[in-house]
Enzyme design. Structure first.
Site, PDB file in Angstrom:
ATOM      1  N   GLU A 177      79.186 -15.017 102.705  1.00  0.00           N
ATOM      2  CA  GLU A 177      79.911 -15.521 103.858  1.00  0.00           C
ATOM      3  C   GLU A 177      80.178 -17.005 103.748  1.00  0.00           C
ATOM      4  OE1 GLU A 177      78.409 -12.429 107.261  1.00  0.00           O
ATOM      5  OE2 GLU A 177      78.079 -14.565 107.519  1.00  0.00           O
ATOM      6  N   CYS A 186      81.170 -24.508 105.447  1.00  0.00           N
ATOM      7  CA  CYS A 186      79.811 -24.268 104.972  1.00  0.00           C
ATOM      8  C   CYS A 186      79.913 -23.171 103.916  1.00  0.00           C
ATOM      9  CB  CYS A 186      78.965 -23.834 106.167  1.00  0.00           C
ATOM     10  SG  CYS A 186      77.285 -23.416 105.739  1.00  0.00           S
TER      11      CYS A 186
END
Ligand code: SAH
Ligand code: SF4
Length: 344
Positions: A86, A100
């Protein structure tokens, strides 16, 4: 991701003028084009032949969730071997768009409070798979954000899944790609690598000619407590870690940041704040207090008043402190909650 080297070599081999390679890189990295057919300056036949040879991304999007406020986007990427990672885009009000990124599939270090740790280590990501997460969100912004001041990714943090310093070479290669002015052009000083305290990585980074930032997940001011919830602390002891950080600061003259996740009744007492202050006082550093994003792992967030109290003590020792703004909790996008439960 289309590599500069690969596209340049391909043009040379096929006798295609080199300005075409430049046009293509510009289209994908600066204009947010998402397909060769969208590059209108490219003749149809070239669109087709390039499109057959160069995939734009090394993954597919498996799922995407946008937080209620629209400031956080979490994307589950399916890699070529079916593994899932992710990446998260955080859009701050001050025009900062921070991605991120994950550096590994899973993580073998098993910090007790971290959801990624429960997956164990599955594999390292390649530099391309890391940089692709950033390119993906850069395209996302170009498509969804009308305001030109806000439609680029300008910060990258290695705080997704994985321990970046256990995938050192590929992480540093990805930093070069992110940095390259012909590609994403993200300033090195806007890139932060976060480590749980892998000393050899800190030592290597100290030798690099780069301006990227180093963050250390310290989370406890003494060895006994730290190793209770961070197994890596047994391999890399706190005193050796602090020594390595001091050497890093001395060599690079760069300020480091200490991350400290505030776990209720575990590491959030005033005494521990004082102990932390004494441990790092005098170093060129600042502390980032992280409100804990609750998972199913049995830890709780210390809460605002405990966090404020902790901050005040550190500040009374003249240590600069920030409290992290936690975005995207409603979609489990915050750090440490990634990929375990793809259905938020
Ligand atoms: N492995 C690296 C980088 C990824 S974790 C590291 O540990 O530094 C990024 C940060 O998120 C670390 O500081 C980690 O301790 C923190 N973190 C993990 N789980 C969290 C959670 N549930 N809530 C808040 N922060 C968390
Ligand atoms: Fe790995 Fe970082 Fe999670 Fe620890 S906090 S398990 S090092 S990803």
């Amino acid at each position: 991701m289309i590599s500069k080297q690969a596209i340049t070599a391909y043009c040379k081999e096929k006798g295609i003028p080199s300005f075409r390679a430049k046009q293509i890189l510009h289209a994908f990295y600066k204009e947010g084009r998402r397909n060769f057919t969208e590059i209108s300056v490219l003749p149809r036949d070239l669109q087709k032949s390039f499109g057959g040879v160069f995939p734009i991304f090394s993954f597919e999007v498996a799922r995407e969730v946008v937080s209620q406020t629209g400031d956080t986007i979490k994307t589950l990427f399916k890699l070529h071997d079916g593994k899932l990672i992710e990446g998260v885009l955080m859009r701050f009000r001050d025009n900062r768009n921070s991605v991120c990124v994950s550096s590994q599939v899973g993580c073998g270090l098993k910090c007790a409070f971290c959801a990624t740790g429960t997956m164990g280590f599955i594999r390292n990501l390649t530099a391309e798979e890391i940089a692709d997460q950033v390119l993906y969100f850069d395209h996302w912004l170009k498509k969804n954000e009308k305001n030109k001041l806000r439609d680029r990714v300008n910060h990258v943090i290695f705080m997704g899944m994985g321990e970046p310093f256990l995938n050192y070479e590929e992480v540093m290669k990805s930093v070069k790609i992110l940095n390259d002015p012909d590609l994403l052009g993200i300033a090195a000083r806007h890139i932060t690598v976060s480590t749980s305290g892998v000393i050899p990585g800190i030592e290597k980074l100290a030798q690099e000619k780069t301006q990227i930032n180093l963050a250390i997940s310290i989370h406890a001011p003494n060895q006994t407590l730290r190793e209770k919830f961070m197994p890596i602390a047994k391999a890399y002891k706190l005193d050796a870690l602090i020594k390595a950080i001091k050497a890093y600061i001395q060599k690079t003259h760069r300020r480091v940041s200490y991350e400290y996740v505030m776990l209720k009744n575990i590491n959030d007492s005033e005494n521990l704040a004082r102990e932390l202050a004494k441990l790092i006082k005098g170093q060129q550093c600042h502390v980032n207090l992280i409100p804990y994003n609750e998972t199913y792992l049995g830890f709780s967030n210390a809460g605002k008043s405990r966090i404020d109290g902790f901050r005040e003590i550190l500040e009374s020792f003249d240590i600069p402190v920030t409290v992290r703004v936690s975005l995207g909790q409603d979609i489990s996008a915050a750090c440490g909650q990634l990929a375990i439960n793809p259905k938020p």
